[in-house]
Design a protein around this motif. Sequence first.
Motif, PDB file in Angstrom:
ATOM      1  N   ARG A  82     -30.632  30.996  -1.986  1.00 38.19           N
ATOM      2  CA  ARG A  82     -29.409  31.665  -2.427  1.00 38.19           C
ATOM      3  C   ARG A  82     -28.179  31.081  -1.750  1.00 38.19           C
ATOM      4  O   ARG A  82     -27.120  30.933  -2.373  1.00 38.19           O
ATOM      5  N   ALA A  83     -28.333  30.746  -0.485  1.00 39.35           N
ATOM      6  CA  ALA A  83     -27.188  30.177   0.237  1.00 39.35           C
ATOM      7  C   ALA A  83     -26.744  28.868  -0.396  1.00 39.35           C
ATOM      8  O   ALA A  83     -25.534  28.587  -0.487  1.00 39.35           O
ATOM      9  N   GLU A  84     -27.699  28.049  -0.847  1.00 38.98           N
ATOM     10  CA  GLU A  84     -27.321  26.778  -1.449  1.00 38.98           C
ATOM     11  C   GLU A  84     -26.713  26.978  -2.824  1.00 38.98           C
ATOM     12  O   GLU A  84     -25.882  26.169  -3.265  1.00 38.98           O
ATOM     13  N   LEU A  85     -27.084  28.034  -3.509  1.00 39.19           N
ATOM     14  CA  LEU A  85     -26.559  28.266  -4.844  1.00 39.19           C
ATOM     15  C   LEU A  85     -25.193  28.946  -4.843  1.00 39.19           C
ATOM     16  O   LEU A  85     -24.578  29.096  -5.908  1.00 39.19           O
ATOM     17  N   LEU A  86     -24.700  29.339  -3.682  1.00 38.86           N
ATOM     18  CA  LEU A  86     -23.408  30.021  -3.626  1.00 38.86           C
ATOM     19  C   LEU A  86     -22.252  29.115  -4.016  1.00 38.86           C
ATOM     20  O   LEU A  86     -21.185  29.590  -4.419  1.00 38.86           O
ATOM     21  N   SER A  87     -22.461  27.816  -3.916  1.00 35.67           N
ATOM     22  CA  SER A  87     -21.394  26.879  -4.280  1.00 35.67           C
ATOM     23  C   SER A  87     -21.228  26.762  -5.788  1.00 35.67           C
ATOM     24  O   SER A  87     -20.267  26.138  -6.256  1.00 35.67           O
ATOM     25  N   LEU A  88     -22.120  27.332  -6.542  1.00 40.18           N
ATOM     26  CA  LEU A  88     -22.052  27.257  -7.999  1.00 40.18           C
ATOM     27  C   LEU A  88     -21.374  28.489  -8.568  1.00 40.18           C
ATOM     28  O   LEU A  88     -21.258  29.526  -7.906  1.00 40.18           O
ATOM     29  N   ALA A  89     -20.891  28.378  -9.794  1.00 41.82           N
ATOM     30  CA  ALA A  89     -20.360  29.539 -10.507  1.00 41.82           C
ATOM     31  C   ALA A  89     -21.488  30.563 -10.694  1.00 41.82           C
ATOM     32  O   ALA A  89     -22.667  30.215 -10.730  1.00 41.82           O
ATOM     33  N   ARG A  90     -21.067  31.826 -10.812  1.00 38.88           N
ATOM     34  CA  ARG A  90     -22.062  32.889 -10.833  1.00 38.88           C
ATOM     35  C   ARG A  90     -23.045  32.744 -11.997  1.00 38.88           C
ATOM     36  O   ARG A  90     -24.264  32.863 -11.815  1.00 38.88           O
ATOM     37  N   ASP A  91     -22.531  32.503 -13.195  1.00 33.51           N
ATOM     38  CA  ASP A  91     -23.422  32.399 -14.356  1.00 33.51           C
ATOM     39  C   ASP A  91     -24.320  31.174 -14.248  1.00 33.51           C
ATOM     40  O   ASP A  91     -25.505  31.226 -14.572  1.00 33.51           O
ATOM     41  N   VAL A  92     -23.777  30.055 -13.742  1.00 35.66           N
ATOM     42  CA  VAL A  92     -24.587  28.849 -13.568  1.00 35.66           C
ATOM     43  C   VAL A  92     -25.643  29.076 -12.492  1.00 35.66           C
ATOM     44  O   VAL A  92     -26.796  28.675 -12.633  1.00 35.66           O
ATOM     45  N   ALA A  93     -25.256  29.732 -11.411  1.00 38.90           N
ATOM     46  CA  ALA A  93     -26.211  30.010 -10.342  1.00 38.90           C
ATOM     47  C   ALA A  93     -27.362  30.886 -10.839  1.00 38.90           C
ATOM     48  O   ALA A  93     -28.530  30.678 -10.456  1.00 38.90           O
ATOM     49  N   ASP A  94     -27.037  31.856 -11.711  1.00 38.18           N
ATOM     50  CA  ASP A  94     -28.093  32.718 -12.248  1.00 38.18           C
ATOM     51  C   ASP A  94     -29.078  31.915 -13.107  1.00 38.18           C
ATOM     52  O   ASP A  94     -30.305  32.091 -12.999  1.00 38.18           O
ATOM     53  N   LYS A  95     -28.559  31.019 -13.937  1.00 40.11           N
ATOM     54  CA  LYS A  95     -29.443  30.198 -14.774  1.00 40.11           C
ATOM     55  C   LYS A  95     -30.319  29.281 -13.919  1.00 40.11           C
ATOM     56  O   LYS A  95     -31.519  29.155 -14.164  1.00 40.11           O
ATOM     57  N   VAL A  96     -29.722  28.651 -12.916  1.00 38.38           N
ATOM     58  CA  VAL A  96     -30.479  27.752 -12.055  1.00 38.38           C
ATOM     59  C   VAL A  96     -31.561  28.528 -11.313  1.00 38.38           C
ATOM     60  O   VAL A  96     -32.706  28.070 -11.183  1.00 38.38           O
ATOM     61  N   ALA A  97     -31.212  29.693 -10.824  1.00 36.49           N
ATOM     62  CA  ALA A  97     -32.179  30.501 -10.080  1.00 36.49           C
ATOM     63  C   ALA A  97     -33.355  30.894 -10.966  1.00 36.49           C
ATOM     64  O   ALA A  97     -34.518  30.862 -10.534  1.00 36.49           O
ATOM     65  N   ARG A  98     -33.065  31.269 -12.215  1.00 32.45           N
ATOM     66  CA  ARG A  98     -34.143  31.652 -13.124  1.00 32.45           C
ATOM     67  C   ARG A  98     -35.093  30.480 -13.370  1.00 32.45           C
ATOM     68  O   ARG A  98     -36.322  30.637 -13.381  1.00 32.45           O
TER      69      ARG A  98
END
Length: 358
Positions: free
Chosen positions: A2-18
């Motif tokens: 999650r810490a690494e994904l914080l640099s991304l936009a919220r919607d993009v981070a959600d897609k990447v996480a999924r």
Amino acid sequence: MRAELLSLARDVADKVARHLVAAGQIIDEDSELALSHAIAARRLASRIAVVREAVGLAAYAAGDWTTAIAELRTYHRMTGRQTHLAELADCERALGRPERAIDLFRGADVAKLEKAGAIELLIVAAGARGDLGQHDAAVAMLQVKELTADEDAEWAARLRYAYADALLAAGRRDEAREWFARTATVDEEQVTNAAERLLELDGVTIEGDDVDEDDEEEGAEASATDRDSSAGDRESADDADGDDEDDLADDEDDYDDDDDEDLDGEDEGLDSDEGDLDGEDERAGVANTDVNTDGLGDEDDKDAPVVTGGVTDALDEPAGGDKPAGDEDSVDGAVTDSVDKIEADKDDEDGAEEKPKA
């Protein structure tokens, strides 16, 4: 992560996480689909180290060795870690480059590696020695203190199995059997096939397995035979249909030929019948000139019907006396001529009989 994904936009981070979660959940069941999810995440966030790590591990599980090497090396450069040296060395072995696997083992900073990672790298390097035909060197590499210690560790069974396999490759069969037995003792989760290898060394075969294999082979042969027979039946049916069609075509041709011949025959028969009728009529005309010649003057002969061959019913009235009225049109010319001649002859005879009385 999650810490690494914080640099991304919220919607993009959600897609990447999924995508990353999906790849991690199905990597053991469907590595190809896991790799697809990881690659989808990399399209959205190629500069995130955890994403490159996920792609490298999924590619390694799917057997895409080149992609795995590229992604895991990128991950090591981005993080400065050496977490997956064992996977990199194994990819090099799979690509037929065992020397590079040994070089990775030699250049590794063991102090920075976790215990499990260091043991896995040692096992891979020993296997690379075996690929080069250096079986004694492989046995020597695996003779570490961890071989007899930490029996409850997750890597204990794999280390002992690798050592037993190296001993067997080096021709030390008795020692190999001993270590396969010791491996089977600690391998409660059956991550290796040490028990089967031990039975092979003892010359023991499981009859159930042989029976199952024989049944499978017989079933495969039976299925192949059924398919062949089915194909043969279909071909026979097709041939029969083709023969039926040919027979029908031949029958039609024969029918047409027979009809033509029959019609021709009938035409010829009609022509012959007409000829016969004409001949009979002609014969009737000639024959009737002699009718009643033996009994001229006999009164009974006057009432007898005139025989005209095939036309006996043409006259309904007696031939003596007057000519029958209304029947001239229906009687053939040859018949009427014959009747007239007979009457004329009778008149002449009557006249001849009356002259002596005068």
